[in-house]
Write an enzyme that holds these catalytic residues in place. Structure first.
Site, PDB file in Angstrom:
ATOM      1  N   GLY A 147       2.749  -7.186 -34.168  1.00 45.77           N
ATOM      2  CA  GLY A 147       2.320  -5.865 -34.617  1.00 45.77           C
ATOM      3  C   GLY A 147       3.064  -4.667 -34.060  1.00 45.77           C
ATOM      4  N   ASP A 186       0.154  -2.458 -30.988  1.00 42.77           N
ATOM      5  CA  ASP A 186      -0.077  -1.743 -32.243  1.00 42.77           C
ATOM      6  C   ASP A 186      -1.468  -1.118 -32.256  1.00 42.77           C
ATOM      7  OD1 ASP A 186      -1.339  -4.227 -32.372  1.00 42.77           O
ATOM      8  OD2 ASP A 186      -0.643  -4.705 -34.391  1.00 42.77           O
ATOM      9  N   ASP A 194      -8.553  -2.803 -30.227  1.00 44.21           N
ATOM     10  CA  ASP A 194      -9.834  -2.771 -30.937  1.00 44.21           C
ATOM     11  C   ASP A 194     -10.942  -3.080 -29.915  1.00 44.21           C
ATOM     12  OD1 ASP A 194     -11.882  -3.054 -32.761  1.00 44.21           O
ATOM     13  OD2 ASP A 194     -10.956  -4.653 -33.930  1.00 44.21           O
ATOM     14  N   LYS A 220      -9.406   2.148 -30.972  1.00 48.35           N
ATOM     15  CA  LYS A 220     -10.728   2.285 -31.611  1.00 48.35           C
ATOM     16  C   LYS A 220     -11.777   2.463 -30.511  1.00 48.35           C
ATOM     17  CE  LYS A 220      -9.762  -0.544 -35.753  1.00 48.35           C
ATOM     18  NZ  LYS A 220     -10.061  -1.790 -36.500  1.00 48.35           N
ATOM     19  N   PHE A 266     -10.659  -0.699 -40.985  1.00 45.97           N
ATOM     20  CA  PHE A 266      -9.545  -1.638 -40.905  1.00 45.97           C
ATOM     21  C   PHE A 266      -8.317  -1.018 -41.553  1.00 45.97           C
ATOM     22  CE2 PHE A 266      -6.883  -5.189 -42.103  1.00 45.97           C
ATOM     23  CZ  PHE A 266      -6.887  -5.937 -40.936  1.00 45.97           C
ATOM     24  N   ASP A 306      -1.027  -5.640 -39.967  1.00 47.91           N
ATOM     25  CA  ASP A 306      -1.122  -6.486 -41.155  1.00 47.91           C
ATOM     26  C   ASP A 306      -2.550  -6.787 -41.572  1.00 47.91           C
ATOM     27  OD1 ASP A 306      -1.471  -8.228 -38.783  1.00 47.91           O
ATOM     28  OD2 ASP A 306      -1.644  -9.796 -40.299  1.00 47.91           O
ATOM     29  N   ARG A 364       2.848  -5.187 -43.122  1.00 45.34           N
ATOM     30  CA  ARG A 364       3.503  -4.740 -41.886  1.00 45.34           C
ATOM     31  C   ARG A 364       4.660  -3.769 -42.122  1.00 45.34           C
ATOM     32  NH1 ARG A 364       1.557  -7.903 -37.669  1.00 45.34           N
ATOM     33  NH2 ARG A 364       1.255 -10.112 -38.084  1.00 45.34           N
TER      34      ARG A 364
HETATM   35  P1  IMP Z   1      -8.769  -6.755 -29.962  1.00 47.95           P
HETATM   36  O1  IMP Z   1      -8.408  -7.999 -29.187  1.00 47.95           O
HETATM   37  O2  IMP Z   1     -10.153  -6.803 -30.530  1.00 47.95           O
HETATM   38  O3  IMP Z   1      -8.504  -5.476 -29.201  1.00 47.95           O
HETATM   39  O4  IMP Z   1      -7.870  -6.750 -31.252  1.00 47.95           O
HETATM   40  C1  IMP Z   1      -6.540  -6.583 -31.193  1.00 47.95           C
HETATM   41  C2  IMP Z   1      -5.832  -7.223 -32.345  1.00 47.95           C
HETATM   42  O5  IMP Z   1      -6.644  -7.350 -33.525  1.00 47.95           O
HETATM   43  C3  IMP Z   1      -4.689  -6.354 -32.741  1.00 47.95           C
HETATM   44  O6  IMP Z   1      -3.534  -6.653 -31.977  1.00 47.95           O
HETATM   45  C4  IMP Z   1      -4.544  -6.653 -34.205  1.00 47.95           C
HETATM   46  O7  IMP Z   1      -3.741  -7.796 -34.389  1.00 47.95           O
HETATM   47  C5  IMP Z   1      -5.940  -6.947 -34.678  1.00 47.95           C
HETATM   48  N1  IMP Z   1      -6.581  -5.749 -35.277  1.00 47.95           N
HETATM   49  C6  IMP Z   1      -7.647  -5.059 -34.798  1.00 47.95           C
HETATM   50  N2  IMP Z   1      -7.971  -4.037 -35.621  1.00 47.95           N
HETATM   51  C7  IMP Z   1      -7.078  -4.075 -36.626  1.00 47.95           C
HETATM   52  C8  IMP Z   1      -6.883  -3.255 -37.808  1.00 47.95           C
HETATM   53  O8  IMP Z   1      -7.586  -2.277 -38.094  1.00 47.95           O
HETATM   54  N3  IMP Z   1      -5.851  -3.614 -38.618  1.00 47.95           N
HETATM   55  C9  IMP Z   1      -5.015  -4.672 -38.358  1.00 47.95           C
HETATM   56  N4  IMP Z   1      -5.165  -5.449 -37.269  1.00 47.95           N
HETATM   57  C10 IMP Z   1      -6.199  -5.162 -36.429  1.00 47.95           C
HETATM   58 MG    MG Z   2      -1.550  -7.389 -32.865  1.00 47.54          MG
END
Ligand code: IMP
Ligand code: MG
Length: 180
Positions: A50, A105, A108, A136, A157, A164, A170
């Site tokens: 990403g 990237d 979340d 976020k 999202f 992606d 992407r």
């Molecule tokens: P986390 O581990 O919950 O912080 O999520 C991180 C990963 O989830 C990111 O590196 C993305 O690959 C994916 N992700 C989370 N939110 C989004 C989004 O809104 N669009 C695309 N990918 C996302």
């Molecule tokens: Mg990612």
């Protein structure tokens, strides 16, 4: 720029045009330039896939001497009670004593970044900070402070500029949000 696009089964509309992304990348690069000017050769560590586009634009705006590398987080079903285990792959040289800037990237829930930071901390760097294109805040549930956030969004999202939806989207230079 197309206003509405289709990726797999979902429709997306433009949310953040390329010019606005560029301004946010410039602003975060300026903060890094101020904070790292006197640090010995910081190491930018991008998380694939990403972060490739963000890294490419960010690094062109960095004014201090630096190194950069990319790593991947592999996830597989582990035999431990925690279930999914995530491993850092692709980091072949020592980071001991180095100032490391993780380039993501999007952060979340913070699950991925937490694995990353834990793995890297065990390798004894001088410092670790996270620089993410998107954050976020309503979703983030970890304690590690995310110091560099180019942009904050809600829990929607998004795709584009490296992000992606099931591997599609992407290459888009603008960021799109899923429609209801
Ligand atoms: P986390 O581990 O919950 O912080 O999520 C991180 C990963 O989830 C990111 O590196 C993305 O690959 C994916 N992700 C989370 N939110 C989004 C989004 O809104 N669009 C695309 N990918 C996302
Ligand atoms: Mg990612």
């Amino acid at each position: 720029m197309k206003d509405i696009i289709q990726l797999h089964d979902r429709k997306f509309r433009v949310m953040i045009p390329a010019e606005e992304i560029d301004r946010a990348v410039t602003a975060v690069a300026e903060r890094l330039n101020a904070d790292y000017a006197d640090k010995p050769t910081p190491l930018f560590l991008g998380i694939l896939n990403g972060s490739f586009m963000f890294m490419s634009d960010l690094i062109k705006k960095i004014e201090f001497q630096n190194e950069l590398s990319f790593v991947k987080l592999s996830s597989y079903e582990g035999t431990s009670s925690t279930g999914v285990v995530k491993n850092l792959i692709g980091l072949n040289s020592s980071i001991e004593g180095r100032h490391v800037i993780i380039v993501e990237d999007i952060v979340d829930t913070g699950e991925s970044i937490e694995h990353m930071v834990r793995d890297l901390q065990a390798r004894k760097p001088a410092s670790i900070e996270v620089c993410t294109l998107f954050f976020k805040p309503a979703s983030y549930s970890k304690n590690f402070p995310i110091r560099y956030r180019a942009m904050e969004i809600g829990n929607e999202f998004i795709v584009g500029y490296g992000l992606d939806y099931d591997q599609l989207g992407r290459s888009l230079k603008d960021v799109y949000v899923v429609t209801e």
